[in-house]
Design a protein around this motif. Structure first.
Motif, PDB file in Angstrom:
ATOM      1  N   VAL A 171       2.740   3.537   6.819  1.00  0.00           N
ATOM      2  CA  VAL A 171       2.044   3.906   5.685  1.00  0.00           C
ATOM      3  C   VAL A 171       2.286   5.104   5.209  1.00  0.00           C
ATOM      4  O   VAL A 171       2.414   5.579   4.103  1.00  0.00           O
ATOM      5  CB  VAL A 171       0.487   3.723   5.584  1.00  0.00           C
ATOM      6  N   ASN A 172       3.022   5.958   6.161  1.00  0.00           N
ATOM      7  CA  ASN A 172       3.368   7.228   5.608  1.00  0.00           C
ATOM      8  C   ASN A 172       4.660   7.049   4.943  1.00  0.00           C
ATOM      9  O   ASN A 172       5.858   6.798   5.410  1.00  0.00           O
ATOM     10  CB  ASN A 172       3.859   8.232   6.895  1.00  0.00           C
ATOM     11  N   ILE A 173       4.541   7.518   3.666  1.00  0.00           N
ATOM     12  CA  ILE A 173       5.518   7.186   2.647  1.00  0.00           C
ATOM     13  C   ILE A 173       6.932   7.694   2.758  1.00  0.00           C
ATOM     14  O   ILE A 173       6.705   9.351   2.849  1.00  0.00           O
ATOM     15  CB  ILE A 173       5.119   7.170   1.238  1.00  0.00           C
ATOM     16  N   ASP A 174       7.963   7.234   3.093  1.00  0.00           N
ATOM     17  CA  ASP A 174       9.312   7.796   2.732  1.00  0.00           C
ATOM     18  C   ASP A 174       9.792   7.602   1.248  1.00  0.00           C
ATOM     19  O   ASP A 174       9.889   6.764   0.903  1.00  0.00           O
ATOM     20  CB  ASP A 174      10.171   7.261   4.063  1.00  0.00           C
ATOM     21  N   PRO A 175      10.080   8.841   0.580  1.00  0.00           N
ATOM     22  CA  PRO A 175      10.608   8.730  -0.900  1.00  0.00           C
ATOM     23  C   PRO A 175      12.129   7.987  -1.022  1.00  0.00           C
ATOM     24  O   PRO A 175      12.444   7.373  -1.831  1.00  0.00           O
ATOM     25  CB  PRO A 175      10.586  10.042  -1.373  1.00  0.00           C
ATOM     26  N   LEU A 209       0.988  -1.285   0.115  1.00  0.00           N
ATOM     27  CA  LEU A 209       0.132  -0.207  -0.109  1.00  0.00           C
ATOM     28  C   LEU A 209       0.780   1.226  -0.063  1.00  0.00           C
ATOM     29  O   LEU A 209       0.375   2.231  -0.853  1.00  0.00           O
ATOM     30  CB  LEU A 209      -0.895  -0.052   1.348  1.00  0.00           C
ATOM     31  N   SER A 210       2.041   1.213   0.709  1.00  0.00           N
ATOM     32  CA  SER A 210       2.739   2.309   0.941  1.00  0.00           C
ATOM     33  C   SER A 210       3.518   2.637  -0.423  1.00  0.00           C
ATOM     34  O   SER A 210       3.446   3.865  -0.978  1.00  0.00           O
ATOM     35  CB  SER A 210       3.919   2.154   1.692  1.00  0.00           C
ATOM     36  N   LYS A 211       3.893   1.787  -1.249  1.00  0.00           N
ATOM     37  CA  LYS A 211       4.450   1.724  -2.564  1.00  0.00           C
ATOM     38  C   LYS A 211       3.471   2.479  -3.687  1.00  0.00           C
ATOM     39  O   LYS A 211       3.553   3.404  -4.348  1.00  0.00           O
ATOM     40  CB  LYS A 211       5.140   0.550  -2.965  1.00  0.00           C
ATOM     41  N   VAL A 212       2.199   2.122  -3.576  1.00  0.00           N
ATOM     42  CA  VAL A 212       1.224   2.238  -4.689  1.00  0.00           C
ATOM     43  C   VAL A 212       0.766   3.648  -4.285  1.00  0.00           C
ATOM     44  O   VAL A 212       0.521   4.551  -5.295  1.00  0.00           O
ATOM     45  CB  VAL A 212       0.280   1.299  -4.906  1.00  0.00           C
ATOM     46  N   LEU A 213       0.695   4.007  -3.056  1.00  0.00           N
ATOM     47  CA  LEU A 213       0.143   5.196  -2.846  1.00  0.00           C
ATOM     48  C   LEU A 213       1.188   6.381  -3.190  1.00  0.00           C
ATOM     49  O   LEU A 213       0.812   7.497  -3.539  1.00  0.00           O
ATOM     50  CB  LEU A 213      -0.073   5.441  -1.255  1.00  0.00           C
ATOM     51  N   TYR A 214       2.482   6.139  -2.696  1.00  0.00           N
ATOM     52  CA  TYR A 214       3.548   6.926  -3.319  1.00  0.00           C
ATOM     53  C   TYR A 214       3.447   7.251  -4.689  1.00  0.00           C
ATOM     54  O   TYR A 214       3.867   8.391  -5.160  1.00  0.00           O
ATOM     55  CB  TYR A 214       4.955   6.291  -2.728  1.00  0.00           C
ATOM     56  N   ARG A 215       3.284   6.093  -5.278  1.00  0.00           N
ATOM     57  CA  ARG A 215       3.441   6.060  -6.849  1.00  0.00           C
ATOM     58  C   ARG A 215       2.137   7.239  -7.596  1.00  0.00           C
ATOM     59  O   ARG A 215       2.746   7.894  -8.420  1.00  0.00           O
ATOM     60  CB  ARG A 215       3.408   4.843  -7.532  1.00  0.00           C
ATOM     61  N   CYS A 216       1.139   6.923  -6.855  1.00  0.00           N
ATOM     62  CA  CYS A 216      -0.289   7.489  -7.659  1.00  0.00           C
ATOM     63  C   CYS A 216      -0.394   8.941  -6.709  1.00  0.00           C
ATOM     64  O   CYS A 216      -1.034  10.036  -7.430  1.00  0.00           O
ATOM     65  CB  CYS A 216      -1.557   6.753  -7.398  1.00  0.00           C
TER      66      CYS A 216
END
Length: 469
Positions: free
Chosen positions: A101-105, A65-72
């Motif tokens: 879930v808080n995305i770190d780039p 979920l983290s990865k796809v949220l960061y992507r979109c």
């Protein structure tokens, strides 16, 4: 980037679909409903059909979920959940997603089993304690089987390193709640003393880290890191049985922490005296604090645990099903959770209510039946009790019909339920030879083919074996 948040969420689902199986997508992601996205707070709210789905996503799919949220959606997106707890009355509750879930780039570096070191540039108080935040004292129900370990554990969490309970060694059979308890100690300690360096590590991971450090010639860094811990929690120490070098290294870490008054918590499936590989110097140290046993929960505690899970998750499971699960789960908390999770998965996938029929179906797949083997003595006791005959009469040379029947049934069931050869069965049942056992088994098998009433009697005796287990 598209401005429509719903379209962005649909893009997330498309990416997820490419990374999971079709069954996984249908079960866990297709039921998710987009609710709202707040651009200012960068908060995404989605609806899920039950608390079980929410917890499953949080436990197993946070990284995806983290990865796809960061992507979109970009960076720093907080995913929140709206959980349906009562579908008929349209009652929901909102829960925040985990911090992961808080995305770190910036992608995480290194391997999962890499040993953290004080050279990594991480402030001393900021290490990841590796604790399961769901395993707390609030969810660890007290009962007769765990009262002492729980009470002591709570005291340790509130006063780490300052009590006589150091080290704290907890042991018990698989599924009795050891991992839950030691996690709860760590979580509570971290809540009360945020700056303390608390670390939970399995014995296996500790060994892997030590092996890696040895290969890379960084053993000193490995030891230096562990010697900075304030509360060290090591699970499943029995797994070091063949790891002599690991044990020696742990001794030096243990000794250093103990002399500094740091708290050490250890868990095992057996007490220290039964860890035959344990060096005397470690055995004396493990035993100088408190050794506490966690027993398997009794039926009432199992019922209390199940009822708590139902209240917490907003589940509706009939009382007779709760009692059936508690009675069948072999006193294992892990089995209880497995059964509930399986029941929920079946009910979600097949859109059916949880009832006794479904519970019986799931129990066969989710619970390992206690497979303690029956002995010839067990079989003799049950058969003799059923027919009201003493074992002395069965062992005698009497040819009285009732005695012969009990003798033959005992031999037949012993051959069926034990792996003993006929000669050994004969010796244990009155000192008969193997030909007598073979004849007895043949006689019983022939009678079963023509006598339904006799078959029912044998079934009744065999059911008593299952009750004994």
């Amino acid at each position: 980037m598209e401005k429509n948040p719903k379209a962005l969420w649909d893009n997330c689902l498309s990416l997820i679909k490419e990374n999971v199986t079709e069954q996984q997508f249908r079960t866990w992601f297709a039921p998710i409903v987009f609710e709202h996205y707040d651009e200012d707070s960068r908060t995404l709210l989605v609806q899920v059909p039950s608390r079980y789905v929410y917890e499953y996503l949080e436990q197993y799919y946070v990284a995806l979920l983290s990865k796809v949220l960061y992507r979109c959606f970009g960076t720093n997106v907080q995913l929140n959940y709206r959980i349906v707890v009562d579908k008929n009355n349209k009652i929901t509750v909102d829960e925040e997603g985990s911090e992961a879930v808080n995305i770190d780039p910036v992608p995480a570096s290194g391997r999962v089993n890499k040993t953290p070191t004080v050279l990594d540039g991480v402030p001393m108080q900021d290490i990841n304690p590796q604790l399961d935040l769901h395993k707390t004292f609030q969810s660890f129900i007290e009962g007769d089987s765990n009262k002492l370990p729980r009470t002591v554990g709570l005291s340790i969490a509130e006063h780490p390193g300052k009590s006589t309970f150091n080290p704290f060694f907890v042991f018990g059979p698989s599924g009795c709640g050891k991992t839950h308890l030691i996690n709860a100690i760590g979580v509570r300690c971290k809540e009360m003393y945020p700056r303390k360096r608390v670390l939970y590590v399995s014995a296996r991971l500790f060994q892997v880290q030590f092996t890696d450090a040895s290969r890379q010639n960084t053993v000193n860094d490995f030891i230096n890191f562990y010697q900075t811990i304030d509360v060290l929690i090591v699970d499943d120490v029995q797994e070091w049985a063949t790891a002599e070098k690991t044990v020696t290294t742990f001794f030096h870490i243990f000794d250093h922490l103990f002399r500094l008054g740091k708290q050490i918590i250890l868990a095992s499936d057996r007490p220290p005296v039964d860890l035959k590989w344990l060096q005397d110097r470690l055995l004396t140290r493990f035993s100088c604090g408190l050794i506490a046993e966690l027993e398997k929960p009794n039926e009432q505690l199992c019922i209390d645990i199940l009822n708590l899970k139902c209240r917490r998750d907003g589940l509706k499971i009939p009382e007779d099903v709760i009692r059936f699960i508690a009675k069948t789960a072999n006193g294992s908390v892990r089995d209880l959770e497995g059964v509930i999770n399986s029941l929920l998965a079946y009910s979600v996938v097949y859109n059916t209510n949880i009832d006794m029929r479904l519970a019986e179906r799931v129990i066969k797949r989710a619970v390992k039946v206690d497979n303690k083997p029956l002995t010839v003595d067990d079989i003799l006791e049950k058969v003799c009790n059923h027919y009201g005959v003493s074992q002395q009469n069965v062992f005698s040379r009497s040819r009285k019909r009732d005695f012969v029947l009990v003798r033959q049934i005992s031999m037949y069931l012993a051959q069926k339920y034990t792996k003993m050869p006929a000669s050994r069965i004969g010796q244990l049942i009155g000192g008969r030879d193997h030909s007598t056992v073979i004849h007895s088994c043949s006689t019983i098998e022939q009678r079963l083919k023509v006598d339904k009433m006799f078959g029912a009697e044998l079934t009744s005796i065999e059911n008593s074996f299952k009750l004994k287990k």
